[in-house]
Design an enzyme around this catalytic site. Sequence first.
Site, PDB file in Angstrom:
ATOM      1  N   HIS A   1      97.722  82.388  42.179  1.00 32.17           N
ATOM      2  CA  HIS A   1      98.413  83.006  40.803  1.00 32.17           C
ATOM      3  C   HIS A   1      99.161  81.781  39.946  1.00 32.17           C
ATOM      4  O   HIS A   1     100.198  81.430  40.383  1.00 32.17           O
ATOM      5  CB  HIS A   1      99.376  84.112  40.894  1.00 32.17           C
TER       6      HIS A   1
ATOM      7  N   ASP B   1      92.416  83.424  40.040  1.00 36.93           N
ATOM      8  CA  ASP B   1      93.765  84.054  39.806  1.00 36.93           C
ATOM      9  C   ASP B   1      93.487  85.316  40.259  1.00 36.93           C
ATOM     10  O   ASP B   1      92.742  86.238  39.523  1.00 36.93           O
ATOM     11  CB  ASP B   1      94.366  83.837  38.358  1.00 36.93           C
TER      12      ASP B   1
ATOM     13  N   SER C   1     102.200  84.227  33.962  1.00 40.46           N
ATOM     14  CA  SER C   1     102.028  85.579  34.217  1.00 40.46           C
ATOM     15  C   SER C   1     102.324  86.564  32.892  1.00 40.46           C
ATOM     16  O   SER C   1     102.012  86.262  31.976  1.00 40.46           O
ATOM     17  CB  SER C   1     102.565  86.113  35.453  1.00 40.46           C
TER      18      SER C   1
END
Length: 514
Positions: free
Chosen positions: A483, A453, A235
């Site tokens: 995610h 995602d 991320s």
Amino acid sequence: MSRLTQWAAALAAAVLLAGCSGGPSDTGRDEGKGRSAPAPVPSAATPASELPSSLTSQRLAWGRCKATAGSPAPDGDWQCATLKAPLDWSRPDGETIDLALIRARATGKRIGSLLFNFGGPGGSGVDTLPSYGPVLGTLRQRYDLVSWDPRGVSRSEGIRCRSDRRIQAAEAIDTTPDTPAEERAYFRDAADFGQGCKKAAGKLLAHVSTTDTARDLDLMRQVLGDSRLHYVGFSYGTELGGVYAHLFPRRVGRMVLDAVVDPTADSVGHARNQARGFQRALNGYLKSTGQDPEQGSRKIADLLERLDAKPLPASSGRKLTQTLALTGIALALYSESSWPALTLALSAAERGDGSALLALADIYNERDKSGRYGTTTHSQRAISCLDAKQRPTLEQARKLLPEFEKISPVFGSSMAWDTAGWCHAWPVPGQYDTPRVSAPGAAPILLVGNTGDPATPYEGARRMADELGKGVGVLLTWKGQGHGAYGSGSDCVDSTVNAYLLRGTVPKDGKVCS
């Protein structure tokens, strides 16, 4: 980035590990053909004449990890240490700050250290890495597993901008204001939060940028004794990895970026991407339950409108507001494993009980049963608002509403307002519109993009590959939900990543795992 980018430690425990139950598997097969990542260089610190030896030659005193008020000491053979880094990287011989590190030593023939950043910005690596331990057993055979709390986070001079009592009081603020009074309250609260950060952090507030942390990362590499950085970023950690590669292209070793942030998007672009990503994930959830995505989204949007007018009671005695309901829904979309919980929570809310959605929101907001809150969002806001130069106004946010609501009838309005509210009246100016990640001359960097995602939509991975440059960014696609991809149940993804990290095997750019 907007508030929904947060990758909280609570989320890691409640959602990510549920999606990681399959664990990585190193099949021993040579996945992909073509270039190889560089062989590990013998462990010897790279000379850094520009830094004082008091920094580069410091010896880390690894010892038993200690519990904190918000987190118990990790089980097993984890060790913790403290690294000193400059407060201001333009004055490396000046005042220093302490950065908290954690590691587990390699169990076999060692390649070097493998550093992890789990995102946020604002996530604690010291808290998160041990929870990943069972998933990373294969990598630990060859690497020391290392993570840290970045500057301004948790044990590393963590920033706390307001008290628990004031955090709970702020939950009554409408983040999709409908009237001038609600708009004033929304922006007044945003300004107050920034002033709280300034009071709490002082001069540190101007030195918690991603660039600062990338320089910390290179200092860490040197002190750990590695000539090149071996790194896994999730991320926001992908943006950090890209910035590091831009600053230190020749020091990139084996680098994996999973759930990739779009480096070409400014703060409004990130909000637009996330409105699209969360709506796409919501559509996937609705299809899985046999609902038409358009009709199902409209039903949820209607529920949110009713909550805006009249919050629902919860068993705790608190109220489920529109904002808290939206937060709970977003949390459940981070992992396909939490979709059943979302179904139960939405059904209960339709019956007039807000308890389940409120419980999901509390996980996201790191609120425990006693009413104490974590500070991930405090650090996240401090870092992202120092990074982002763009400061949209109230009028600009209003103009975005039709576009954003068309993208997502559920998340669009909140995302549009967030563009102006998140960094409103921030006490320090932002540093750039978009991060610089071009890295000519760097070793191949493996990017892992997940088509479902919600927080970092798939398109960002291709854009990161393009920005890193030809021959550097190598894209691996997973047709999955949630995610992040590594450790989420795909043997194809896990074996490809492991082959790259353990043997230097670079897959063909564009490889797809279904």
